[in-house]
Design an enzyme around this catalytic site. Structure first.
Site, PDB file in Angstrom:
ATOM      1  N   ASP A  94      29.405 -24.458  -4.014  1.00 27.66           N
ATOM      2  CA  ASP A  94      29.208 -25.860  -3.272  1.00 27.66           C
ATOM      3  C   ASP A  94      28.306 -26.498  -3.943  1.00 27.66           C
ATOM      4  O   ASP A  94      27.488 -26.113  -4.652  1.00 27.66           O
ATOM      5  CB  ASP A  94      29.594 -25.699  -2.009  1.00 27.66           C
ATOM      6  CG  ASP A  94      28.410 -25.029  -1.253  1.00 27.66           C
ATOM      7  OD1 ASP A  94      27.317 -25.015  -2.149  1.00 27.66           O
ATOM      8  OD2 ASP A  94      28.046 -25.089  -0.248  1.00 27.66           O
ATOM      9  N   ASP A 173      28.820 -35.069  -2.928  1.00 22.46           N
ATOM     10  CA  ASP A 173      29.131 -35.968  -1.895  1.00 22.46           C
ATOM     11  C   ASP A 173      28.198 -36.256  -1.250  1.00 22.46           C
ATOM     12  O   ASP A 173      27.371 -35.423  -0.762  1.00 22.46           O
ATOM     13  CB  ASP A 173      30.370 -35.549  -1.391  1.00 22.46           C
ATOM     14  CG  ASP A 173      30.318 -34.445  -0.564  1.00 22.46           C
ATOM     15  OD1 ASP A 173      29.575 -33.377  -1.295  1.00 22.46           O
ATOM     16  OD2 ASP A 173      30.858 -34.124   0.366  1.00 22.46           O
ATOM     17  N   GLY A 250      41.138 -30.017  -8.526  1.00 20.26           N
ATOM     18  CA  GLY A 250      41.387 -29.612  -6.957  1.00 20.26           C
ATOM     19  C   GLY A 250      40.644 -30.483  -6.181  1.00 20.26           C
ATOM     20  O   GLY A 250      39.846 -31.552  -6.583  1.00 20.26           O
ATOM     21  N   CYS A 340      42.937  -2.340  12.753  1.00 15.70           N
ATOM     22  CA  CYS A 340      42.086  -2.695  11.494  1.00 15.70           C
ATOM     23  C   CYS A 340      41.927  -1.554  10.549  1.00 15.70           C
ATOM     24  O   CYS A 340      41.668  -0.540  10.891  1.00 15.70           O
ATOM     25  CB  CYS A 340      40.539  -3.164  11.958  1.00 15.70           C
ATOM     26  SG  CYS A 340      39.734  -3.861  10.674  1.00 15.70           S
ATOM     27  N   CYS A 342      39.836  -1.730   7.874  1.00 10.71           N
ATOM     28  CA  CYS A 342      38.640  -1.915   6.959  1.00 10.71           C
ATOM     29  C   CYS A 342      37.925  -0.531   7.117  1.00 10.71           C
ATOM     30  O   CYS A 342      38.142   0.519   7.795  1.00 10.71           O
ATOM     31  CB  CYS A 342      37.713  -2.776   7.653  1.00 10.71           C
ATOM     32  SG  CYS A 342      36.730  -2.560   8.903  1.00 10.71           S
TER      33      CYS A 342
HETATM   34 ZN   LIG Z   1      37.397  -3.077  11.021  1.00 10.38          ZN
END
Ligand SMILES: [Zn+2]
Length: 408
Positions: A94, A173, A250, A340, A342
Site C-alpha cells: 500500500d 492518496d 486496477g 477447520c 488449518c
Molecule cells: Zn483452524
C-alpha cells in the site's frame, strides 16, 4: 506486454460481485481473495511457508513501515519485498498514505468510526502537535520510530513502491476521515485526483527506467467518504486518467467507509468502474464486511485484523469469535474449530492454546494466527466457489446466521 491482467469469469446473479483471475509476474490470484497483511514484510509470528500452506495467494506489505525500516534501497537490493521475505507468490504494497495520515491525526480503523460523532476539518488540517501535515504537494510527517521528519509526495511514494518491487502498488492518496466536512472531502478528492495523475506519470517513468525488473501494476485509490456524487466522480475520474498511455491497472476502494454504508459505497464505485480491471477493498476483513464487499463487486481484500486479534487470543469459529483464555477451554481437548482444516486445528487442541496464551508463550501467537488467517482466507475462497456454483446467497445466510446469530 505488461505481464499483468485481470479476467472476469462468473457474474453473481443480480449483483456486482464476480469471480476472476488476476495474473501477475509472480503468479495468479483467483478472486475474490483475502490477502493477508505482512506490514513489515512478515506476517507477525508466522513463516511465509505456513502462509502458503494455509492458502494465502498473495501478501500485502506496507510502504510506510518498510520506508522507515529497513529502507526501500535495502529491499530493492535484496531483489524486492517477495524475495527479501522468502515469499515467491504475488505481493502488494500500500502507498503509505493511510499510515502517514492516520498516525499523524491519530484516527483508528476507518470503518470503526461512527459518522454521527462529529465533523471537524481540524482532525486533518493544520495542527500543532500532530505528526502529519497535508498540503497540495504532499504530506510531511514525523516518524513514529524516532521522531525524525519525513515527506511523502506522490513521486516519493511511487519511487519507494518501485524499490519495494511488489506486483501490485497503490497510488498515493489523501485518506480523509468521516469527521471531515463535505467541503473538505470535496477539496481533498480533487487533491487526490491530481496526485493520481502525478503517480501515473512517475510510474510510467520508473517502469521505463527499471525495465529489467518484473512489471509492477499500479492501482488508483478512490476516496469520497460517504457521498455518492463524490464517490462516483472519484471512480469516473481515476478510471478515465491516461497520462501518455499510462493508465491504472486496477483500483483501490479506500478511505472513510462507514460500516452501515459499506455495501452501498462499494456498489457506487463498482457501477462506475470498468469491468475488466480488478478492485481491491482496502483494510476490510470482518466476515460480514467481506460478504458485503464481495457481493458489491470487490475482488480482493486485506486486513491486519485476523493476525492482530489472534495475538490477543481472539479466534474465529463458525459460531463467532471466541477468546481462548476463557477457562472453558482449559479442558477442551479438541480443536478450536472441528470444521477447520488449518495446521493448528489438525494438530493442536484448544486446551493447549489456552495454556500457551496463559503462559505467554510465543507459540500461542503463531498457532492462533495460522488459524485466523486460514479461517478468513477460506471464507473468501468459499464465497468464490459459491458464486461459481450459484449458491452465494445461501452461503451468506448460513454463515452470517451462525457467526453472528448468538449476538443478534
Ligand atoms: Zn483452524
Amino acid at each position: 506486454m505488461s505481464a499483468f491482467s485481470y479476467e472476469k469469469s462468473v457474474q453473481l446473479d443480480g449483483a456486482l460481485g464476480r469471480t476472476g483471475v488476476i495474473t501477475t509476474p509472480h503468479g495468479e490470484i483467483q478472486t475474490p481473495a483475502f490477502i493477508p497483511v505482512g506490514t513489515k514484510a512478515t506476517v507477525k509470528a508466522v513463516l511465509p511457508e505456513s502462509m502458503g500452506d494455509l492458502g494465502a495467494q498473495a501478501l500485502l506489505a506496507n510502504a510506510y513501515h518498510l520506508y522507515l525500516q529497513p529502507g526501500p534501497d535495502i529491499v530493492d537490493e535484496a531483489g524486492g519485498v517477495g524475495k527479501f521475505m522468502n515469499w515467491s507468490g504475488p505481493t502488494f504494497t500500500d502507498s503509505g498514505g493511510f499510515q502517514v495520515l492516520s498516525l499523524g491525526v491519530g484516527f483508528k480503523k476507518v470503518i470503526a468510526m461512527n459518522e454521527d460523532t462529529f465533523r471537524d476539518d481540524q482532525v486533518i488540517a493544520e495542527g500543532k502537535d500532530r505528526l502529519a501535515h497535508v498540503d497540495d504537494d504532499g504530506v510531511t510527517f514525523k516518524s513514529h520510530l524516532d521522531g525524525s521528519m519525513h515527506r511523502f509526495t506522490p513521486e516519493v511514494s511511487i519511487g519507494i513502491q518501485h524499490q519495494l518491487g511488489a506486483d501490485i502498488m497503490f497510488a498515493f492518496d489523501e485518506c480523509t476521515t468521516l469527521h471531515n466536512t463535505r467541503g473538505y472531502q470535496q477539496k481533498s478528492l480533487e487533491r487526490t485526483r491530481l496526485w493520481a495523475k502525478r503517480c501515473l506519470v512517475e510510474h510510467g517513468r520508473l517502469t521505463d527506467a527499471r525495465s529489467d525488473k518484473p512489471y509492477q501494476a499500479l492501482f488508483g485509490v478512490l476516496q469520497g467518504a460517504q457521498y455518492e456524487d463524490l464517490r462516483r466522480k472519484a471512480a469516473k475520474d481515476l478510471s478515465g486518467l491516461n497520462e501518455d498511455g499510462i493508465t491504472f491497472d486496477g483500483f483501490g476502494l479506500g478511505g472513510a467507509l462507514d460500516k452501515e454504508k459499506l455495501g452501498t459505497i462499494v456498489s457506487w464505485l463498482c457501477e462506475e468502474l470498468p469491468d475488466n480491471k480488478p478492485r481491491h477493498l482496502l483494510g476490510i476483513g470482518e466476515p460480514d464486511d467481506l460478504f458485503v464487499g464481495v457481493e458489491n463487486g470487490a475482488d480482493t481484500f486485506d486486513c491486519v485484523a485476523p493476525s492482530r486479534q489472534a495475538r490477543t487470543s481472539a479466534v474465529f469459529t463458525p459460531f463467532g469469535r471466541v477468546n481462548l483464555t476463557n477457562s472453558k477451554y482449559q479442558r477442551q481437548f479438541s480443536p478450536i474449530d472441528d470444521s477447520c482444516d488449518c495446521y493448528t486445528c489438525t494438530h493442536y487442541t484448544a486446551a493447549y492454546l489456552n495454556h500457551l496464551f496463559k503462559a505467554k508463550e510465543m507459540l500461542a501467537s503463531t498457532l492462533a494466527t495460522i488459524h485466523n488467517e486460514r479461517f478468513i482466507v477460506r471464507l473468501v475462497d468459499q464465497m468464490r466457489e459459491a458464486i461459481t456454483t450459484g449458491t452465494f446467497y445461501d452461503l451468506k445466510t448460513d454463515f452470517l446466521g451462525r457467526f453472528y446469530g448468538s449476538k443478534a
